[in-house]
Design an enzyme around this catalytic site. Structure first.
Site, PDB file in Angstrom:
ATOM      1  N   GLU A 194     -26.565  36.555  30.529  1.00  0.00           N
ATOM      2  CA  GLU A 194     -27.920  37.070  30.817  1.00  0.00           C
ATOM      3  C   GLU A 194     -28.210  36.706  32.263  1.00  0.00           C
ATOM      4  O   GLU A 194     -28.657  35.596  32.553  1.00  0.00           O
ATOM      5  CB  GLU A 194     -28.948  36.398  29.895  1.00  0.00           C
ATOM      6  CG  GLU A 194     -28.788  36.724  28.433  1.00  0.00           C
ATOM      7  CD  GLU A 194     -29.321  38.091  28.057  1.00  0.00           C
ATOM      8  OE1 GLU A 194     -29.906  38.792  28.918  1.00  0.00           O
ATOM      9  OE2 GLU A 194     -29.153  38.467  26.895  1.00  0.00           O
ATOM     10  N   CYS A 243     -36.610  36.860  35.576  1.00  0.00           N
ATOM     11  CA  CYS A 243     -35.461  37.769  35.693  1.00  0.00           C
ATOM     12  C   CYS A 243     -35.960  39.208  35.644  1.00  0.00           C
ATOM     13  O   CYS A 243     -35.330  40.112  36.184  1.00  0.00           O
ATOM     14  CB  CYS A 243     -34.452  37.502  34.588  1.00  0.00           C
ATOM     15  SG  CYS A 243     -35.206  37.448  32.954  1.00  0.00           S
TER      16      CYS A 243
HETATM   17  P1  NAD Z   1     -28.516  29.362  38.408  1.00  0.00           P
HETATM   18  O1  NAD Z   1     -27.464  30.392  38.300  1.00  0.00           O
HETATM   19  O2  NAD Z   1     -28.610  28.584  39.656  1.00  0.00           O
HETATM   20  O3  NAD Z   1     -28.352  28.282  37.211  1.00  0.00           O
HETATM   21  C1  NAD Z   1     -28.406  28.687  35.858  1.00  0.00           C
HETATM   22  C2  NAD Z   1     -27.699  27.662  34.996  1.00  0.00           C
HETATM   23  O4  NAD Z   1     -26.289  27.746  35.258  1.00  0.00           O
HETATM   24  C3  NAD Z   1     -28.089  26.205  35.300  1.00  0.00           C
HETATM   25  O5  NAD Z   1     -28.153  25.483  34.086  1.00  0.00           O
HETATM   26  C4  NAD Z   1     -26.956  25.735  36.166  1.00  0.00           C
HETATM   27  O6  NAD Z   1     -26.807  24.346  36.142  1.00  0.00           O
HETATM   28  C5  NAD Z   1     -25.776  26.452  35.502  1.00  0.00           C
HETATM   29  N1  NAD Z   1     -24.559  26.594  36.311  1.00  0.00           N
HETATM   30  C6  NAD Z   1     -24.452  26.892  37.615  1.00  0.00           C
HETATM   31  N2  NAD Z   1     -23.150  26.942  37.978  1.00  0.00           N
HETATM   32  C7  NAD Z   1     -22.417  26.693  36.862  1.00  0.00           C
HETATM   33  C8  NAD Z   1     -21.019  26.621  36.583  1.00  0.00           C
HETATM   34  N3  NAD Z   1     -20.124  26.804  37.531  1.00  0.00           N
HETATM   35  N4  NAD Z   1     -20.627  26.361  35.317  1.00  0.00           N
HETATM   36  C9  NAD Z   1     -21.539  26.196  34.336  1.00  0.00           C
HETATM   37  N5  NAD Z   1     -22.878  26.228  34.539  1.00  0.00           N
HETATM   38  C10 NAD Z   1     -23.316  26.486  35.788  1.00  0.00           C
HETATM   39  O7  NAD Z   1     -29.905  30.095  38.089  1.00  0.00           O
HETATM   40  P2  NAD Z   1     -31.380  29.535  38.198  1.00  0.00           P
HETATM   41  O8  NAD Z   1     -31.767  29.438  39.640  1.00  0.00           O
HETATM   42  O9  NAD Z   1     -31.557  28.347  37.333  1.00  0.00           O
HETATM   43  O10 NAD Z   1     -32.213  30.718  37.503  1.00  0.00           O
HETATM   44  C11 NAD Z   1     -32.587  31.903  38.153  1.00  0.00           C
HETATM   45  C12 NAD Z   1     -31.616  33.023  37.865  1.00  0.00           C
HETATM   46  O11 NAD Z   1     -31.484  33.213  36.455  1.00  0.00           O
HETATM   47  C13 NAD Z   1     -32.110  34.356  38.397  1.00  0.00           C
HETATM   48  O12 NAD Z   1     -31.022  35.060  38.920  1.00  0.00           O
HETATM   49  C14 NAD Z   1     -32.675  35.041  37.165  1.00  0.00           C
HETATM   50  O13 NAD Z   1     -32.740  36.442  37.258  1.00  0.00           O
HETATM   51  C15 NAD Z   1     -31.706  34.593  36.124  1.00  0.00           C
HETATM   52  N6  NAD Z   1     -32.261  34.685  34.784  1.00  0.00           N
HETATM   53  C16 NAD Z   1     -31.809  35.680  33.960  1.00  0.00           C
HETATM   54  C17 NAD Z   1     -32.352  35.840  32.695  1.00  0.00           C
HETATM   55  C18 NAD Z   1     -31.893  36.943  31.789  1.00  0.00           C
HETATM   56  O14 NAD Z   1     -32.196  36.860  30.601  1.00  0.00           O
HETATM   57  N7  NAD Z   1     -31.201  37.960  32.267  1.00  0.00           N
HETATM   58  C19 NAD Z   1     -33.345  34.944  32.255  1.00  0.00           C
HETATM   59  C20 NAD Z   1     -33.765  33.935  33.104  1.00  0.00           C
HETATM   60  C21 NAD Z   1     -33.214  33.813  34.377  1.00  0.00           C
END
Ligand code: NAD
Length: 512
Positions: A267, A301
């Site tokens: 997602e 998002c």
């Molecule tokens: P992010 O990608 O920085 O982090 C998201 C999660 O991934 C965190 O828990 C982070 O620690 C983890 N993560 C990062 N690198 C990783 C790796 N290599 N291995 C495993 N885990 C890892 O995102 P963010 O800044 O927390 O959130 C914002 C983003 O999330 C935006 O792009 C937003 O659109 C998206 N988002 C999407 C949805 C959806 O349902 N499509 C919902 C909410 C947020």
């Protein structure tokens, strides 16, 4: 006056959490030994609390407990599993106000949205309780006489749940409530930008399990992406990894999970747009666009980032949006009249400023807003920018309140530009004309996972399957048949005859 930090500490101690250094839960809280990280209040820049991260050894303990819990939990009848989820829903109802405050304090969304997020968890619990009696398989007619065929769904296994900061608990609930009734145990790796809400919700999840003497299916681990995140995605003991976050993260996690032939549910980021036709109700449109663009300070998002407006109504709508943006109350998200809280951190503020510079370099015109508000915290004014669809910056997701306005003459032209970005999460059209609406929803219309008419892009209900196409990752969570991702399908054929006919008429008679 009570400070934010004091409110956060009161909420946590009210839930029985006094030792803020617990960052891993494996049936019981572990004493972790990793680095200490602080949870920072984006409205003040001050710490709300701190946790001590988990390391590789802690991870092992969490996985082992989760695996053992799965072996027991999968044998519980699904409706009994639903009873545990029902209790969790009741506990969330009881603590809704406190949890809503914690969400607001930790990620900066206004209190009403903090409460809305907790309500979404409660709604997910209710939905999952119903689902626990509806995990249907199909039966089909066999081509062979006196044979019966059907498919059934079994629990898939221990599930890894990676969540983003901006919906620090709702995203866990979309996954956890459904995974639980499906018969899976799970490990939650929350964002390190929102560890306290994860602790609070996990505490309640534990209590629900205790009340039913259920195995420890709700587990938690907080650690760095390099040490814990990567380990989780690469772990063959977790057949499903559900990851919510940026496209950059999803690309990495998706590849690691695919490398071990696991299943991933992604997602990821959106770049959502609203199309406004010349026949739209502009009053309705204005209210929907402003909420979609600046709700959660542009950090959803599903935030509307691009506004395609029919040329004949563009001037009017632009002026109305600029006036609305200029009058928005921006400030402490816990205050009643405030509609826009802070961005999550300084990096988010810098990214917004960088995008605004790029937009202007690429020919865009800043119509209003965009300023950083001096003082404590990470506050900005939502920005309105006149843009063209071919500007590179409009094809990216900048996680901040910037709305690009793009004029068009024909609906086909707007749909083509709308679909010409890598992401495909949410979309909407405002029109009173049935033909326009249906053209937007047709196979040749919006290419997103969500397509709305006379409703903005954000604020989806949980009854439908939620998710998006293309770089958004293709995953579906919450309602409809999204539960299938958390289960394994088995096709069963039963021969109740005395013969052994083979399918497709194949003859294989070992007696002759
Ligand atoms: P992010 O990608 O920085 O982090 C998201 C999660 O991934 C965190 O828990 C982070 O620690 C983890 N993560 C990062 N690198 C990783 C790796 N290599 N291995 C495993 N885990 C890892 O995102 P963010 O800044 O927390 O959130 C914002 C983003 O999330 C935006 O792009 C937003 O659109 C998206 N988002 C999407 C949805 C959806 O349902 N499509 C919902 C909410 C947020």
């Amino acid at each position: 006056m009570t400070t934010h930090t004091e409110i956060a500490q009161q909420v946590l101690s009210g839930l029985g959490i006094t030792d803020l250094e617990s960052a891993a839960l494996a049936g019981d809280w572990l004493e972790t030994t990793g680095d200490v990280v602080q949870s920072i209040d984006p409205a003040t820049g001050q710490p709300l609390g701190q946790i001590r991260l988990a390391d590789a050894d802690d991870y092992e303990r969490v996985v082992q407990v989760t695996q053992e819990a799965f072996k027991a939990w999968r044998q519980w009848p699904a409706p009994r599993r639903g009873e545990v989820v029902r209790t969790l829903g009741e506990l969330l109802r009881e603590h809704k106000d406190d949890l809503g405050s914690l969400v607001s304090l930790e990620v900066g969304k206004i209190k009403s949205e903090g409460l809305g997020e907790v309500q979404e968890m409660i709604d997910m619990a209710d939905l999952a309780v119903g689902m626990s009696r509806q995990l249907y398989g199909k039966s089909m007619h066999s081509e062979r006489p006196e044979h019966r065929m059907y498919e059934q769904w079994h629990p898939l296994g221990p599930t890894g749940i990676i969540t983003a900061f901006n919906f620090p608990v709702a995203v866990w609930a979309w996954n956890a409530m459904v995974a639980a009734v499906a018969g899976n145990s799970m490990i939650w790796k929350p964002s390190l930008k929102a560890p306290l809400t994860a602790l609070a919700v996990s505490r309640l999840a534990c209590e629900a399990l205790e009340r039913h003497s259920a195995p420890p299916i709700f587990n938690l681990i907080m650690g760095s992406d390099a040490e814990i995140g990567e380990r989780l995605s690469g772990d063959r003991r977790l057949p499903l990894i559900s990851a919510t976050g940026s496209v950059r993260m999803g690309r990495r996690v998706g590849q690691v999970v695919a490398g071990r032939l696991g299943r991933s549910l992604l997602e990821l980021g959106g770049n959502n747009a609203i199309v406004v036709m010349d026949d739209a109700d502009l009053d309705l449109t204005l209210r929907a666009v402003v909420f979609a663009a600046v709700g959660t300070a542009g950090q959803r998002c599903t935030t509307c980032r691009r506004l395609f407006v029919h040329r004949s109504v563009a001037d009017t709508l632009r002026q109305q949006i600029a006036a609305a943006f200029s009058s928005l109350a921006i400030g402490d998200p816990m205050q009643d009249r405030v509609l826009v809280g802070p961005l999550i951190d300084q990096e988010a503020v810098d990214n917004m400023q960088k995008a605004l510079v790029e937009a202007q370099e690429q020919g865009g015109k800043l119509l209003c807003g965009g300023e950083v508000i001096e003082g404590d915290g990470y506050f900005v004014r939502p920005a309105l920018v006149d843009a063209r669809a071919d500007m590179a910056v409009t094809c990216e997701e900048t996680f901040a309140p910037i709305l690009y306005v793009i004029e068009f003459d024909e609906l086909e032209e707007a749909i083509a530009a709308h679909n010409a970005v890598p992401q495909g999460l949410s979309s909407a059209i405002f029109t009173r004309n049935l033909q326009n609406a249906e053209r937007f929803l047709a196979a040749t219309g919006s290419d997103c996972g969500i397509a709305n008419v006379n409703i903005g892009t954000s604020g989806a209900e949980i009854g439908g399957a939620f998710g998006g196409e293309k770089d958004t990752g293709g995953g579906r969570e919450a309602g409809s048949d999204a539960w299938k991702t958390y289960m394994r399908r088995q096709t069963c054929t039963i021969n109740h005859s005395d013969e052994l006919p083979l399918a497709q008429g194949v003859e294989f008679d070992i007696a002759s």
